[in-house]
Write a protein that holds these residues in place. Sequence first.
Motif, short mmCIF file in Angstrom:
data_model
loop_
_atom_site.label_atom_id
_atom_site.label_comp_id
_atom_site.label_asym_id
_atom_site.label_seq_id
_atom_site.Cartn_x
_atom_site.Cartn_y
_atom_site.Cartn_z
N ASN A 153 14.55 8.48 53.71
CA ASN A 153 13.51 9.31 54.32
C ASN A 153 14.01 10.17 55.48
O ASN A 153 13.24 10.96 56.03
CB ASN A 153 12.36 8.43 54.84
CG ASN A 153 11.58 7.78 53.72
OD1 ASN A 153 11.58 6.57 53.61
ND2 ASN A 153 10.94 8.58 52.90
N GLU B 1 13.52 13.95 55.20
CA GLU B 1 12.12 14.31 55.39
C GLU B 1 11.76 14.33 56.88
O GLU B 1 11.10 15.26 57.36
CB GLU B 1 11.23 13.31 54.65
CG GLU B 1 9.76 13.58 54.78
CD GLU B 1 8.92 12.54 54.05
OE1 GLU B 1 7.98 12.94 53.36
OE2 GLU B 1 9.21 11.33 54.17
N TYR C 171 5.78 5.30 60.95
CA TYR C 171 6.07 6.55 60.24
C TYR C 171 5.12 6.73 59.05
O TYR C 171 4.65 7.83 58.78
CB TYR C 171 7.53 6.56 59.77
CG TYR C 171 7.90 7.82 59.04
CD1 TYR C 171 7.90 9.04 59.70
CD2 TYR C 171 8.25 7.78 57.70
CE1 TYR C 171 8.23 10.20 59.04
CE2 TYR C 171 8.60 8.94 57.04
CZ TYR C 171 8.58 10.15 57.71
OH TYR C 171 8.91 11.31 57.05
N ASN C 172 4.80 5.65 58.37
CA ASN C 172 3.87 5.74 57.23
C ASN C 172 2.48 6.18 57.68
O ASN C 172 1.82 6.97 57.00
CB ASN C 172 3.80 4.41 56.48
CG ASN C 172 5.07 4.16 55.69
OD1 ASN C 172 5.75 5.10 55.28
ND2 ASN C 172 5.40 2.90 55.48
N LYS D 141 2.70 9.89 58.20
CA LYS D 141 2.67 10.63 56.93
C LYS D 141 1.26 10.68 56.35
O LYS D 141 0.83 11.70 55.82
CB LYS D 141 3.65 10.01 55.94
CG LYS D 141 5.08 10.40 56.21
CD LYS D 141 6.07 9.78 55.25
CE LYS D 141 5.68 9.94 53.82
NZ LYS D 141 6.66 9.44 52.87
#
Length: 190
Positions: free
Chosen positions: A65, A68, A92-93, A96
């Motif tokens: 990742n 990204e 981080y999820n 996103k």
Amino acid sequence: KENFVFTVDSKLIGFINPAASFVCSKKSIFAHGPQESKDITSLSSASVIKALKRIKVLFPIKEHNMAEVESFFKNNSLSRSYSYLLNNCTSYNQFKRLLAKISHTKILILGCGGIGSNVSYLLAGLGFNTFVLVDGDKIEESNLNRQALCKIEDVGKFKVIVLKRELFHRLKNLHIEIISTFATPILLKK
């Protein structure tokens, strides 16, 4: 920090929040997160990692990742806005998911004068990219002191047309529908 990568013994731990900073002196190292600072000078590696996560300086990430992450925070017109949004996330999820929600939200702006034009510009700068702009009014010279996106040459033009043009000049990937009529109860029922 230049690459946002945080490693321990060549093992990727996560990435550093672009809004974070470290201040090093001869005697101490302070990590500054969005809302809190921590002296990490005498902490073990495991304690440093735990402290940096807690103060939102370090976000765990998988190696696949990293490209990204770098695309979000390097050379991106929204990178500062993304840093701000990241400061309100715990992972981080979650970040996103928040970006996905923002990018899939359609914004209706009724009235593109002083408030509507500024609100649409700020929302677009935060990452919202789909707008419906409604206003039947044209720009007058008396509007120029409140509508920062308008120019003297725009006097007599529809506010929605000028706002759309200026948003496109400043930001990428926008989808803007304009309706150059006044918002009436009949229009809103459709």
